[in-house]
Enzyme design. Structure first.
Site, PDB file in Angstrom:
ATOM      1  N   ARG A 280      -2.971 -46.431 -19.137  1.00  0.00           N
ATOM      2  CA  ARG A 280      -2.921 -47.492 -18.121  1.00  0.00           C
ATOM      3  C   ARG A 280      -3.815 -48.627 -18.588  1.00  0.00           C
ATOM      4  NH1 ARG A 280      -3.064 -42.634 -14.466  1.00  0.00           N
ATOM      5  NH2 ARG A 280      -1.443 -42.887 -12.872  1.00  0.00           N
TER       6      ARG A 280
ATOM      7  N   GLU B 157      10.144 -45.688 -11.450  1.00  0.00           N
ATOM      8  CA  GLU B 157       9.229 -45.371 -10.345  1.00  0.00           C
ATOM      9  C   GLU B 157       9.652 -46.038  -9.044  1.00  0.00           C
ATOM     10  OE1 GLU B 157       5.218 -46.564 -11.396  1.00  0.00           O
ATOM     11  OE2 GLU B 157       5.916 -48.283 -12.519  1.00  0.00           O
TER      12      GLU B 157
ATOM     13  N   ARG C 218      -3.953  -0.674  -6.327  1.00  0.00           N
ATOM     14  CA  ARG C 218      -3.234  -1.953  -6.282  1.00  0.00           C
ATOM     15  C   ARG C 218      -3.734  -2.798  -7.446  1.00  0.00           C
ATOM     16  NH1 ARG C 218      -6.326  -4.378  -0.931  1.00  0.00           N
ATOM     17  NH2 ARG C 218      -8.385  -4.023  -1.763  1.00  0.00           N
TER      18      ARG C 218
ATOM     19  N   ARG D 258       1.262 -48.556 -21.464  1.00  0.00           N
ATOM     20  CA  ARG D 258       1.921 -49.255 -20.360  1.00  0.00           C
ATOM     21  C   ARG D 258       1.289 -50.630 -20.193  1.00  0.00           C
ATOM     22  NH1 ARG D 258       1.473 -47.099 -14.391  1.00  0.00           N
ATOM     23  NH2 ARG D 258      -0.577 -48.025 -14.563  1.00  0.00           N
TER      24      ARG D 258
ATOM     25  N   CYS E 156       5.085 -39.055 -15.801  1.00  0.00           N
ATOM     26  CA  CYS E 156       3.654 -39.324 -15.989  1.00  0.00           C
ATOM     27  C   CYS E 156       2.930 -39.518 -14.665  1.00  0.00           C
ATOM     28  CB  CYS E 156       3.443 -40.526 -16.904  1.00  0.00           C
ATOM     29  SG  CYS E 156       4.107 -42.047 -16.231  1.00  0.00           S
TER      30      CYS E 156
ATOM     31  N   TYR F 116       9.274 -34.061 -21.690  1.00  0.00           N
ATOM     32  CA  TYR F 116       7.828 -33.791 -21.672  1.00  0.00           C
ATOM     33  C   TYR F 116       7.225 -34.138 -20.312  1.00  0.00           C
ATOM     34  CZ  TYR F 116       7.165 -38.850 -22.173  1.00  0.00           C
ATOM     35  OH  TYR F 116       7.180 -40.190 -21.955  1.00  0.00           O
TER      36      TYR F 116
ATOM     37  N   ARG G 142      -2.842   3.303   9.002  1.00  0.00           N
ATOM     38  CA  ARG G 142      -3.229   2.007   8.412  1.00  0.00           C
ATOM     39  C   ARG G 142      -2.020   1.112   8.230  1.00  0.00           C
ATOM     40  NH1 ARG G 142      -8.186   3.580   4.955  1.00  0.00           N
ATOM     41  NH2 ARG G 142      -7.826   5.792   4.783  1.00  0.00           N
TER      42      ARG G 142
ATOM     43  N   GLY H 226      -8.125  -7.020   5.509  1.00  0.00           N
ATOM     44  CA  GLY H 226      -8.916  -7.093   6.732  1.00  0.00           C
ATOM     45  C   GLY H 226      -8.216  -7.761   7.904  1.00  0.00           C
TER      46      GLY H 226
ATOM     47  N   HIS I 232      -6.918 -43.619  -5.785  1.00  0.00           N
ATOM     48  CA  HIS I 232      -7.530 -44.112  -7.014  1.00  0.00           C
ATOM     49  C   HIS I 232      -8.636 -43.175  -7.465  1.00  0.00           C
ATOM     50  CE1 HIS I 232     -10.424 -46.621  -9.280  1.00  0.00           C
ATOM     51  NE2 HIS I 232      -9.325 -47.015  -9.879  1.00  0.00           N
TER      52      HIS I 232
ATOM     53  N   GLY J 243       7.538 -42.340 -13.017  1.00  0.00           N
ATOM     54  CA  GLY J 243       6.244 -42.563 -12.355  1.00  0.00           C
ATOM     55  C   GLY J 243       6.369 -42.029 -10.939  1.00  0.00           C
ATOM     56  N   THR J 244       6.146 -40.739 -10.811  1.00  0.00           N
ATOM     57  CA  THR J 244       6.455 -40.099  -9.527  1.00  0.00           C
ATOM     58  C   THR J 244       5.414 -40.393  -8.447  1.00  0.00           C
ATOM     59  OG1 THR J 244       5.601 -38.133 -10.610  1.00  0.00           O
ATOM     60  CG2 THR J 244       7.982 -38.260 -10.294  1.00  0.00           C
ATOM     61  N   ASN J 245       4.291 -41.030  -8.820  1.00  0.00           N
ATOM     62  CA  ASN J 245       3.371 -41.454  -7.750  1.00  0.00           C
ATOM     63  C   ASN J 245       4.027 -42.574  -6.954  1.00  0.00           C
ATOM     64  OD1 ASN J 245       1.499 -39.739  -8.941  1.00  0.00           O
ATOM     65  ND2 ASN J 245       0.528 -41.389 -10.104  1.00  0.00           N
ATOM     66  N   ASP J 246       4.458 -43.607  -7.667  1.00  0.00           N
ATOM     67  CA  ASP J 246       5.117 -44.704  -6.963  1.00  0.00           C
ATOM     68  C   ASP J 246       6.483 -44.282  -6.445  1.00  0.00           C
ATOM     69  OD1 ASP J 246       3.529 -47.091  -6.738  1.00  0.00           O
ATOM     70  OD2 ASP J 246       3.430 -47.076  -8.914  1.00  0.00           O
TER      71      ASP J 246
ATOM     72  N   LYS K 140       0.835  -1.199   0.000  1.00  0.00           N
ATOM     73  CA  LYS K 140       0.000   0.000   0.000  1.00  0.00           C
ATOM     74  C   LYS K 140       0.875   1.257   0.000  1.00  0.00           C
ATOM     75  CE  LYS K 140      -3.643   2.061   2.776  1.00  0.00           C
ATOM     76  NZ  LYS K 140      -4.845   1.764   2.017  1.00  0.00           N
TER      77      LYS K 140
ATOM     78  N   MET L  73      -5.356  -6.758   9.520  1.00  0.00           N
ATOM     79  CA  MET L  73      -4.717  -5.887  10.515  1.00  0.00           C
ATOM     80  C   MET L  73      -5.538  -4.625  10.709  1.00  0.00           C
ATOM     81  SD  MET L  73      -0.751  -6.556   9.756  1.00  0.00           S
ATOM     82  CE  MET L  73      -0.951  -6.228   8.038  1.00  0.00           C
TER      83      MET L  73
ATOM     84  N   SER M 132      10.074 -42.887 -18.398  1.00  0.00           N
ATOM     85  CA  SER M 132       8.999 -42.016 -17.930  1.00  0.00           C
ATOM     86  C   SER M 132       8.951 -42.160 -16.414  1.00  0.00           C
ATOM     87  CB  SER M 132       7.665 -42.430 -18.556  1.00  0.00           C
ATOM     88  OG  SER M 132       6.654 -41.566 -18.103  1.00  0.00           O
TER      89      SER M 132
END
Ligand code: PEP
Ligand code: MG
Length: 895
Positions: free
Chosen positions: A578, A761, A356, A634, A847, A867, A100, A109, A472, A782-785, A27, A111, A780
């Site tokens: 899948r 993975e 702002r 896969r 993926c 990718y 202020r 809102g 899932h 598999g960042t979940n596993d 501000k 402070m 590829s």
């Protein structure tokens, strides 16, 4: 000389600029900027955020030299305004101040603010004489006493409101505006008396004492609970501190030639380039937002659209409106962004109180960014930076009408965005039956499994009481573009009784509920939705994004519908199909079960032969929808028990259909039981034991491919082996795939180049990537596993306690949503480096669910991946995030 703790602005000059927001707060920085460019801003000065840091660290002390600097700044103000602070009887004038807060990031809102500061028993008389308006002077004084009492001295506002109500009752008055100067005069001693009674101290008459108390209160409010919570939720550091802006008061309530209002330089909901705002004649700022009087439209064009027919500012004060419109253009040109401004007109003079970056809907943000490029205010790269990728979700799914009331039953994780309403059902089977009858249904489960797929498919929305963002239900719902709330720990789903209990309310099958997957809220009854709109601006911005991004964007999709949606959203192929999702159709599951229950290879092959035509058709559809683009298929991944029935009635049916006994099925299910199925007999391990499964899938892929090639299609199949931990697994399975594929191609007399690669993975796979790359033609992640196995944290159960980790600050983010760069990310880097060291130019993608998360996409860009692959509805988000990553730097805003 002591450090500079205060910065003055006003009278056409300023000591600060908008670039100094860390020191002066958002501000303050903008007030300095506006003064510097010659706009009429009430003069004032800013106490820096460093004063706050000092104040908090020393538990309420001020730094040396501050007092002198404040005195000097007030003297400057008095000169500009030609009036002494707290009033001078000789001059007949009085300078009042507002105090202020203003932190680096906006904390609306959170402070405190004090207005009309400097009034006391004497000054009020001077003000009355100066303005010739006793009522205004005494009304201002009582507003100040109440605000100061409430904000600075901690005397709750209801003490004052009660006194006012009693007074009105006693004197048969209804509205505040009915009170005369004498009424306010009579009330003031009561207000002051209330303060003295509550605090045990006299009300401070000395303006400087008032000022220091107010400054202290604002600094103190930085550490109040509300502000702390807000900072935690919005990632604002406690260290930043707030600045305090002390400014000369200007009044919009000095009669009919005065007014006050708030406005946006463009329409914040549609983005149209029209002046948009509200104002009130003879009012203070708080009256506009308080909702007691109906604010009037600023411009004639807005007035025409409104049904209220209230006079616009353009009509009432045309010259001042024109002046304000000039300020609007000047500010937009100066900041190159849509602004949210506050203004006051005091006796025919316009003052700008604040500017702002204006908050806006995503639709408006897109339109404004694209319009500003054609107006020459910004370039297309800046337009790309202006849109928060995750906000695009708002445009891609139906959303709940924001104006509609909500009867909220519970809150869970916003697992898949969008909104829908329908009748509650508790099993996938019921979902299908109800849907068959043409009913819209919401499926409520403890959690879902692949068996529920067809029920999920026909449901409008899904809720689960367990599971996290990669459960899932969450993954499948996002893939299907359906709203889903997971991890609704506070509600109970009883499948047997067909009831859902939430906040003491028991709902039955068939009761109507609404799901808001973007907010993670479940509502009772129906809340109306609004359909998504794809404006031309969306396409324009996406086109710009595609020109600058380096990362490819593919989709996770296995059904023709998903593949089409993905292609429509600009996916450059499929990064993960899948195949296990293809076996749950009632016609197919029976053969799958037959295969699983088979006692030897020969019997398994008989069942697999029955599945082959279905698979061939699936692959043919996917490859032709993605004609000209790569499709990564896969091979089978989940543990086999997921395909077997567990309900007695289903077991009976399956037994009958397969001509075996129910006991056989139960025994085989028991044989397949594993304590940790996610770490068990799944992924490539299935095919090491039963190679004929992958053989059938490979045959299906290449029979489909050969047919397509023969009919002139250009296709790029890629076969992907899951859950590899050791090169030997891949060596053997790749040999199987290549042998089968080449045999099919030879049989069909077709030449086709294809690739065989693997998912990375498991941590061991990342570490062994050099070895694995000797066989793998692509990776590829598999960042979940990989997240599950790196943390040793179950992706299906962790949601239940990760929330507590976050609340306690043990973890700052959900690693199943945003990639954990320190651990999992390190493995991705190692895997990529080692893989490419062995096989230069190795194509590497991701993926896991992270492929659609903007922060993770930045990481993928920086790590040099080729990718990302994500669910179809995230494809536009990923395209934009990839473009922002390529542009680098922070997203700019002056909000
Ligand atoms: C993964 O593990 O990241 C992955 C994409 O595979 P799935 O989610 O099917 O296990
Ligand atoms: Mg996996």
């Amino acid at each position: 000389m002591s450090q500079k703790w205060t910065y003055s602005f006003g009278g056409g000059a300023a000591e600060g600029r908008s670039t100094m927001r860390n020191l002066l707060g958002g501000k303050g920085a903008n007030l300095h900027e506006m003064s510097a460019i010659g706009l009429s801003v009430p003069p004032g000065f800013t106490l820096t955020t460093e004063v706050c840091t000092h104040f908090v660290a020393s538990k309420g002390d001020y730094p040396d030299g501050l007092n002198d600097q404040v005195n000097a700044a007030i003297a400057k103000l008095e000169t500009i305004m030609g009036a002494p602070f707290g009033g001078g009887a000789d001059e007949g004038k009085v300078l009042l101040l507002s105090v202020r807060s203003g932190a680096r990031a906006s904390m609306p809102g959170m402070m405190d603010t004090v207005l009309n500061l400097g009034l006391n028993d004497e000054a009020v008389e001077i003000l009355a004489a100066e303005t010739g308006d006793g009522r205004f002077a005494y009304d201002s004084y009582r507003r100040f006493v109440q605000m100061f009492g409430d904000v600075v001295l901690g005397v709750d506002h209801y003490h004052f409101e009660d006194l006012l109500e009693d007074y009105k009752l006693d004197h048969a008055l209804t509205l505040d505006t009915d009170l005369t100067v004498d009424d306010w005069k009579a009330l003031l001693p009561k207000y002051i008396g209330a303060i003295e009674k509550q605090t045990g101290n006299p009300f401070p008459q000395d303006p400087r004492q008032q000022l220091w108390a107010a400054i202290g209160a604002v600094f103190h409010s930085w550490t109040n609970k509300r502000a702390q919570t807000y900072r935690m939720l919005h990632d604002i550091s406690d260290e930043w501190g707030t600045a305090v802006n002390v400014q000369a008061m200007v009044f919009g309530n000095m009669g009919d030639d005065s007014a006050t209002g708030v406005c946006f330089t463009r329409n914040p909901s549609t983005g149209e380039n029209m002046f948009y705002g509200e104002y009130l004649v003879n009012a203070q700022g708080e009256d506009v937002v308080a909702g007691i009087r109906t604010p009037q439209p600023l411009s004639n064009s807005e007035k025409e659209r409104s049904s209220l027919h209230l006079p616009s500012l353009e009509e009432l004060m045309p010259k001042l409106y024109a002046e304000l419109d000039d300020v609007r253009h000047a500010l937009e040109r100066h900041y190159s962004d849509m602004q949210d401004m506050e203004f006051t007109i005091q006796k025919g003079k316009l003052w700008i109180l604040q500017t702002r970056g204006g908050k806006r809907t995503t639709k408006a943000a897109l339109k404004i960014a694209v319009d500003m490029v054609s107006e020459g205010l910004i370039d297309s790269n800046e337009a790309i930076r202006r849109i928060e990728p995750s906000h695009l979700d708002q445009l891609l799914h139906p959303t709940l009408d924001p104006k509609a009331p909500r009867d909220i039953l519970g809150q869970g994780l916003p697992a898949s965005p969008g909104a829908a309403f329908g009748k509650l059902v508790f099993t996938a089977k019921a979902a299908e039956e109800w849907a068959e009858r043409g009913e819209a249904v919401i499926l409520a489960r403890v959690e879902t499994s692949p068996e529920d797929i067809s029920g999920m498919h026909v449901s409008k929305g899904i809720i689960t009481t367990r599971g996290g963002m990669t459960s899932h239900a969450a993954v499948v719902a996002r893939g299907m573009g359906k709203p889903c709330i997971s991890g609704m720990g506070d509600i109970t789903v009883n499948v047997k009784d067909k009831t859902l209990t939430a906040m003491g309310v028991v709902l039955k099958e068939g009761d109507l509920v609404t799901v808001d997957g973007s907010a993670g809220q479940l509502m009772r009854g129906t809340v109306p939705t609004v359909e998504p709109e794809f404006s031309g601006d969306f396409g324009t911005l996406m086109g710009w994004a595609d020109q600058v991004r380096r990362l490819g964007v593919r989709a996770n999709a296995e059904t023709p519908t998903d593949a089409k949606v993905a292609r429509g959203f600009g996916a450059q192929g499929i990064g993960l199909a899948r195949t296990e999702h293809m076996f749950f159709d009632p016609e197919r599951i029976i053969h799958m079960r037959e295969m699983i229950l088979a006692s030897d290879e020969q019997a398994r092959r008989v069942a697999l032969d029955k599945l082959l035509p279905y698979q061939r058709q699936d692959f043919s559809q996917l490859l032709s929808i993605m004609e000209g683009l790569p499709v990564t298929i896969r091979l089978l991944d989940p543990p086999l028990h997921e395909f077997l029935p567990d309900q007695p009635a289903d077991i009976e049916n399956v037994a009958k259909a397969l001509g075996v006994s129910a006991e056989d099925i139960i025994r085989r299910s028991k044989d397949l039981h594993e304590f940790n199925p996610m770490l068990g007999h799944r992924g490539c391990r299935l095919a090491i034991t039963y190679p004929e499964i992958y053989e059938m899938q490979t045959r299906a892929i290449f029979e489909a491919a050969a047919d397509l090639v023969k009919s002139g299609h250009t296709i790029y199949p890629e076969v992907m082996i899951p859950l590899v931990a050791d090169r030997e697994e891949l060596t053997r399975l790749k040999a199987l795939v290549v042998k089968t594929a080449d045999a099919v191609l030879a049989e069909q007399g077709v030449e086709l180049s294809y690739h065989v690669g693997t998912m990375i993975e498991l941590p061991r796979a990342a570490l062994q990537a050099g070895e694995i790359a000797k066989d793998a033609e692509f990776f590829s992640f598999g960042t979940n596993d990989l997240t599950q196995t790196t943390y040793g944290l179950s992706r299906d159960d962790a949601g239940r306690f990760l929330q507590i980790y976050r609340e306690k600050g043990v973890m700052q983010f959900d690693p199943f949503v945003t990639i954990d760069q320190a651990g999992v990310g390190e493995l991705v880097k190692i895997g990529t480096e080692r893989g490419r060291a062995e096989r230069p130019g190795l194509k590497v993608g991701i993926c896991g669910e992270h492929g659609g998360d903007p922060a993770s996409i930045h990481f993928c860009h920086d790590t040099g991946l080729d990718y990302v692959s994500c669910s179809p509805y995230r494809v536009p988000i990923a395209r934009l995030a990839a473009a922002q990553a390529a542009l680098g730097g922070d997203v700019k805003t002056n909000a």
